[in-house]
Each structure stands twice: as C-alpha cells, then as structure tokens.
Design an enzyme around this catalytic site. Structure first.
Site, mmCIF file in Angstrom:
data_model
loop_
_atom_site.group_PDB
_atom_site.id
_atom_site.type_symbol
_atom_site.label_atom_id
_atom_site.label_comp_id
_atom_site.label_asym_id
_atom_site.label_seq_id
_atom_site.Cartn_x
_atom_site.Cartn_y
_atom_site.Cartn_z
ATOM 1 N N ARG A 28 -39.382 32.236 30.639
ATOM 2 C CA ARG A 28 -39.003 32.680 31.890
ATOM 3 C C ARG A 28 -38.647 34.143 31.909
ATOM 4 N NH1 ARG A 28 -34.998 28.378 34.417
ATOM 5 N NH2 ARG A 28 -34.553 28.444 31.975
ATOM 6 N N ASN A 46 -39.061 26.633 35.837
ATOM 7 C CA ASN A 46 -39.524 25.471 35.101
ATOM 8 C C ASN A 46 -39.667 24.296 36.210
ATOM 9 O OD1 ASN A 46 -39.076 26.455 32.718
ATOM 10 N ND2 ASN A 46 -36.987 25.967 32.367
#
EC number: 6.2.-.-
Length: 781
Positions: A28, A46
């Site tokens: 990320r 996520n």
C-alpha cells in the site's frame, strides 16, 4: 493568430485488484507513492487478502500505474494477478491519493490470500538497533515494512494492526507519526513499535512460578550471563520457543542433548555474520544467497575438511555437514553480538514434540531443559519452526519448509473449482489447502504420532482455514490406515469426497508438479516406508506416472523388517533381515563376519522371527537398504534419529569420493525389473573383511545405487518413450545420490528433476496429494 487551448485529457476511473503476496510487504505505501507521483486521485486499501486501488486520471497514466504494479512491485511482494474494471464516479474519489481503511468482502475468494511470511531484520533496522543515537537503540522488536514478523502474528485478514498480535500495543505519538507518514519506511508497517509502546522482554529463571521483574536490558543481560556460564536458555522466537546454548562449550552441548533427549541428531548453529559462517564451513555463492536472504533458513554446509573447528564435537557428530544460519530477528542479533561466539539454536521442544509457542506451556514443558526463559509479551499466533535447506546443482533444495517460506502459496498445475484438503503422511508432517490454481502448503509440523502433535496439526489447520475462509469439499490422504492423518480424514463428515493417494505416487507427483512436468513421466521414489497399492511396504520404486495414476515398472529387492519399527530404529536388525531372509540370498561365507559380531541372542531371535514370518513384513525400501549397508560396514548399528544411518553413510562416502560401483544386477520378477542387491552386499562384506576402508565401500554403494537407477530409467525410457525423470522421496535428500543422478541421467539422454520448493521427504507428500486430487476431480468431475 489565436492559439486554441489544448483540452485536458479525459479522466477515467479504474478499479484495480492485485492478488498475490501483497499484504505485509509495503504494497500500500508503494501504491501510494506511485499514484501520488503520477498525479492520480483515489485510494488504496486491503480487502481480505488482496489490495484494491480505486483511482482516477488519464487513461495512459492509469495504464502506467498498472504496468508498474505488475512489473515493479516491492522487493518481498509476489503479484499473481492484476485485474482492472473500468468505470465509476471520479468525483466520489476526491482530490489526492490516500490509504483507506481495510475492508472485508465476507465472501470466499478464488485461490488464496498471499499471507506474508516472516522477514529477517533488514539492514536499515539493524543500523538503528546498534545506533546509540537512535530511539530504537537495542530495542529487540525493531521492524519496518521491509522486515519483521508477519505470518506468526496474523489473527485475521485483511492484514492490519488491529487483526494481529500487535493489537494490544497502542502506538505512541512518535510511532503513530511514522505509521501515518507516506515518506517514512514505517508507513503502514503493522508491527511497528518502540521501547515506549511495544513489546518488552522479561526473564524467568527455571523453577520460578512467575517473572521476577527483570525486563528489557536486565532480562537480556540475565540470558547472556546464563548462556556464557554454560547454561541453556529457552528464547521466545518468532514462530516458537528455541533452546540456546554456547556451541563451543562441550559440556553445555552435552547437557542440552541429555535434557532434550536428542543424543546425536545434529544441532543448528547460529552465527553473527557471513564471516563467522565462513570460518566454520565452505560457502558457495548459492549458499551465501540463502544464508543472507530474508527467509534466514538453516543452510546445510560442508565443513572445512581436516581443519580444526571452534564448535564442540557434539554439535554435529559423525557428519561432514553443519547447519548454519544467521540471526533473523533483532533479539538474535543482540544475543550474538553480546556473546561473540556461535550458538546452538534448536527447536524449543523435547525430542519429536511440537515446538512450544504458548508461554505457560513452554515454561512447564521446557522446565526440565532450560536454566532460564527469555520471554516477551507479544503473542505468537502460529507455530513456525526454522526452515532447513541445502544446495544441490546450484539450486535450493528444501529439507524443512517452515518460517520464511511457508505459507507462501505454490502453483497448482491443474486448476480446480473444488476446495481440497490434503492431509499428508505421518513423519515430517505437512498439510496442503488447494483451490483454483494455487496450493498452500502448511508449515512443517514434525511427526504426527502422538496427541500433542495431532493437537498442533488441528491448531495450525484451524488457523489457516479460518484466515482463508476455506471449507474443504475434497479430502486427499495416504493409503496407510494407521497414519493419524488418514484417521483424521476418515473421521470427517461423510459427504466429503475422498481421494486416497499412494505414498510414492504423491512423492513423484510433488516433484513433477513443481517442475512443470505435465505429461507422463518416470517417477523414482526412494524413501523409508510407504504402503503400496498391493498392500505391501514399498520404498524403492520406479513408476510410469501421470497426475492421476501410475504403473509400477521396477523396484528394489525386498527384505524383512524384523520387529517392524524396531528395525527402523536399529539398522543392525535390518542388516540381519537382508542376510537371513531377503528376496535374494547372500552367501554364508561373506555374511559370517557380520553375523558373528551380532549378539547371539538377538541374532537367533531375529532368525526365528524371519523364518516364521512373525512381525517381519517385507519391504522394497531403498532407505532400509541404506540402513542395512551402514550397519554392515560398521558405521551405524543403532539410530538415534530417523535417517541417521543413511546420513552417516553419506558422510563416509563423501570422505572417500570414490565413484566405482559395487557389483549389481537387474532381474525380472512378476513383470517388474528388480534390483538384485545380493552381489552388492556380498562384495561389500568380502571387501570389508579384506581391509577395504568403510568410506571407500560407502562411496561404492552410492555409485551402485546411481548406476542401478540410471539403468532402470534407461530401460523404462526405451520401453515407453518417456524421458522426463522425477526423483523424490527421503533418500533424495542425500546430496551425493541426488546430484550424481542428475548428471548421469543427463549423460544417458534423460532429464532428471528434483524437488526444490517442497521437500523430497514426507514434508512434500501433502502437496503431491493435492495435485493428484485436483487432477482426479478435473478428470472425473
């Protein structure tokens, strides 16, 4: 002349889903930096085990983002699939790019989430660990997005701090600032911590009911002092407790062996760096890459021949190989720096028990072994022992697949719409979950032969099935009804489809599958014991195989196992079985010397057992032939651990380096080519009596098995036209055998394959079972 303003490129909205090992590896933060640099708007988050990017911008810029996701992921990420869905409201995404809260879809996903493996401490964190000016100076739990605990702390997916063992440690202001800063390497590093807000060490002397109050540096100092004084400390590691003592102290190593009830099996040794490793062993470039890689496995290395060693003689008795590894956690770095010597670092258990992970259980179960306990207050969520590897032919060969490698998914060569649970064998137990085109092999679980091991299997299986929302509808299992894994399968609800898989078929399929061999292949399965399709015990087999079936083409000659398992523990019994009741006769003259050195009572008892067929099942096992030869040459009559006789025989052969085979022949029995070993054993006994060194005969025996195997495979190739040979089974852990087979098969015009990612021993059985089950279901519906 008027200039017409250029129109801004049209904005599109794309939803990008990335599957693979993409959580816990800095994915990320990577997407955030990439998208922000491209001037895109949107979010990354996520979702279960995937990463989902909702992003708006010009189409060519979005395409550049997708290319980078596929081609330039972070170092430890594995991108399996990237899917793009176009369309959406650009206005809803707002301006700029952010990391959004993780979500769960609450549905079963195809394949598996890439549950991240534990990663060794990175160089940046090591610099901080030993920098007096850094706020994490000497903090045993320093980590970042590039390193630290992952699989061993996960409670649930998606992978966020609140779903890990770190949930109970609230971030301090300084750590929270790092966690939220896109420019910091701890941006969304879920295990991030420091001395002010993270886990802490504690020390408990053996016999104390509770921690006496020594924490942090005092606790570490107490552990260091205990080890330096010759004691053993139980250290709470990443995936379980470890027993640590001074590897240079003969008395300390002996005490640990006695207490742990592990009399001769080699211990692993941890050293501070590669220079220290080089003092103890020869290290090839491939071995160096494994030693220093993020998995930090134990690497089996050749010792310096004839050179003195700093290690106590009891560390790896009788072998020319030593298992070395480098520190993988800050705590291990601190211990190694403080003690400035090699350390025995072995599993925190008694012989053959599961490794301890719970503090209460560990302090009770390891109390007879350890002089003190170096604990910490971060829970261990999953049991992962240390991985063990060696290099054969320049490639990694996995002996034990655990921390650092498991539970990374492997390819499933036959995609399936079923959810398959393969429950493995008995020794070196693993299980495998399979669905879609991926197989997830669970970590090494030891020998599945008692209540504790079975409970550990249930716990690990429960954790992984829960994380991946996996409910099996197909069970694959071994043919042997006495295996606890087979009994587990038999005890499951009757609605599940069951696929029984022959032991050696699973072995060779595991090798074929991970090497991408899809068509028919020749399978050479050499191991200890496995129940054959005819109800007898196999172990030295040549098969013509596919993923769905096999035909037996050849085997080793059989011999009785006097006393069953007792013959496995005492190779001298196995040798008597070959001499007194084997399929082929060994002349009385050469056998007399060995028979004469055996205790007469034992010899006579075994002779009666063999003659009457009492508890003496016959087997074609290659492993048992290695055991018998080890005893016949006076190398090992009694085995302290499974495979010891063969390990010592290999070490003796390596010391000689001879390549000339002993006499052998192939004969035909009931339509099968059979290795008649009588000439081999006779020559070994005669030459030993004439004074030929055992090491030379051991080398000759290895050369014999290579020659026999190549001859069997050449005959099979001529008959079938199949030239791919998959070599598997526990005997293929023998470096001499495996490496020479690859060479000699190639010379004969055949292509040999070895296992690499899954063990050739029974640790790879469950993967082979899963492949067979997937192919069987695909073929039969």
């Amino acid at each position: 002349m008027a200039v017409t303003p250029r129109e801004a490129p049209a904005r599109e909205v794309w939803s990008i889903r990335v599957r693979g090992t993409v959580q816990g590896v800095g994915f990320r933060p990577f997407v955030h930096r990439l998208a922000s640099g491209l001037g895109l708007d949107g979010t990354v988050r996520n979702v279960d085990g995937d990463v989902v990017v909702e992003v708006a911008g010009p189409a060519d810029t979005l395409a550049a983002l997708v290319r980078a996701l596929r081609e330039q992921p972070p170092q430890h990420a594995v991108v399996a699939h990237v899917t793009v869905t176009r369309g959406g409201d650009a206005g809803a995404l707002g301006a700029g790019f952010t990391v959004a809260l993780s979500t769960s879809a609450a549905t079963t996903r195809p394949g598996f989430a890439g549950l991240p493996v534990d990663l060794a401490t990175c160089d940046d964190c090591i610099r901080e660990l030993f920098d007096p000016a850094d706020r994490r100076y000497r903090y045993p739990f320093v980590n970042c997005t590039a390193c630290g605990p992952r699989a061993t702390i996960v409670d649930a997916l998606p992978y966020d701090r609140a779903r890990t063992a770190m949930a109970g440690f609230a971030l301090c202001a300084a750590c929270a600032a790092e966690y939220a800063d896109p420019t910091d390497r701890r941006f969304h590093a879920e295990p991030v911590a420091c001395p002010a807000c993270g886990p802490r060490l504690s020390w408990r002397p053996a016999g104390e009911a509770s921690d006496p109050g020594a924490t942090s540096e005092e606790a570490l100092a107490a552990a260091v002092a205990t080890i330096a004084a010759g004691g053993t400390v139980a250290v709470k590691g990443l995936g379980g407790y470890q027993l640590v003592c001074d590897a240079t102290d003969t008395a300390a190593v002996h005490r640990l062996r006695t207490r742990k009830r592990r009399l001769r099996k080699p211990f692993a040794v941890m050293v501070v760096d590669t220079a220290a490793a080089g003092v103890l062993a020869r290290i090839s470039p491939a071995e160096l890459r494994l030693l220093t890689g993020p998995a930090r496995p134990i690497v089996l290395l050749a010792t310096h021949p004839g050179a003195p060693t700093a290690l106590a003689s009891g560390v790896h008795p009788g072998t020319d190989r030593v298992g070395l590894f480098l520190p993988g956690t800050p705590l291990h770095h601190l211990l190694l720096r403080a003690l400035a010597r090699p350390l025995v670092v072995t599993s925190g258990n008694l012989s053959d028990e599961p490794i301890a992970i719970d503090d209460t259980d560990a302090t009770a179960r390891l109390a007879p072994v350890a002089d003190g306990f170096l604990l910490h207050d971060r829970p261990i969520r999953a049991r992962y022992d240390d991985s063990v590897v060696r290099v054969i032919g320049g490639r990694r060969f996995t002996v034990r697949r655990a921390r650092g490698y498991a539970p990374d998914p492997l390819p499933l060569p036959v995609a399936t719409d079923r959810s398959i649970l393969a429950v493995g064998a008995q020794l070196k137990h693993t299980f495998t979950l399979a669905r879609a085109d991926r197989a997830l092999v669970g970590p090494h679980g030891g020998s599945l032969d008692d209540a504790d091991a079975l409970a550990a299997f249930h716990a690990t299986l429960g954790q992984l099935t829960r994380l991946h929302r996996f409910t099996p509808d197909v069970l694959a299992h071994d043919l042997h009804p006495g295996y606890l894994s087979t009994r587990y399968a038999a005890g499951q609800p009757p609605g599940l489809r069951r696929v029984p898989v022959q032991h050696h078929h699973a072995h060779v399929v595991s090798c074929a599958a991970e090497n991408g061999v899809r068509g028919p292949f020749l399978g050479v399965a050499y191991d200890g014991l496995g129940l054959g399709a005819d109800g007898t015990l196999w172990g030295g087999e040549l098969l013509l195989a596919s993923y769905t079936g096999f035909r037996r083409l050849g085997r080793f000659g059989t011999a009785p196992l006097p006393g069953g398992e007792a013959a496995v523990r005492r190779p001298a019994r196995m040798a008597l079985g070959y001499l007194l009741g084997g399929e082929f006769a060994v002349p009385a003259g050469p056998a007399a010397g060995f028979l004469g050195r055996m205790p007469s009572a034992e010899r006579d008892t075994i002779a009666r057992m063999v003659a009457r067929g009492v508890n003496s099942p016959h087997t074609s096992s290659a492993g048992r032939l290695f055991d018998a030869m080890s005893s016949l040459l006076g190398i090992c009559d009694d085995a302290d651990y499974e495979g010891e006789a063969a390990v010592l025989l290999e070490a003796a052969a390596a010391a000689s380096g001879g390549t000339e085979p002993l006499p052998w022949r192939l004969t035909e029995v009931d339509g099968l080519w059979v290795y008649d070993w009588s000439g081999t054993l006779t020559a070994a006994l005669e030459r030993a009596r004439a004074g030929t060194p055992p090491s030379e005969l051991a080398a000759g025996f290895h050369a014999t098995i290579v020659a026999v195997t190549v001859a069997l495979c050449v005959r099979a190739a001529e008959q079938t036209g199949v030239t791919a040979v998959c070599l598997s089974g526990g005997c293929m852990q023998n470096r001499i055998l495996a490496s020479r087979l690859l060479t000699e098969l190639g010379t004969a015009g055949l292509t040999g394959h070895l296992n690499h990612d899954v063990p050739a021993n029974d640790g790879g059985i469950s993967y082979g079972q899963a492949v067979v089950a997937a192919a069987t279901c695909d073929e039969g519906g």
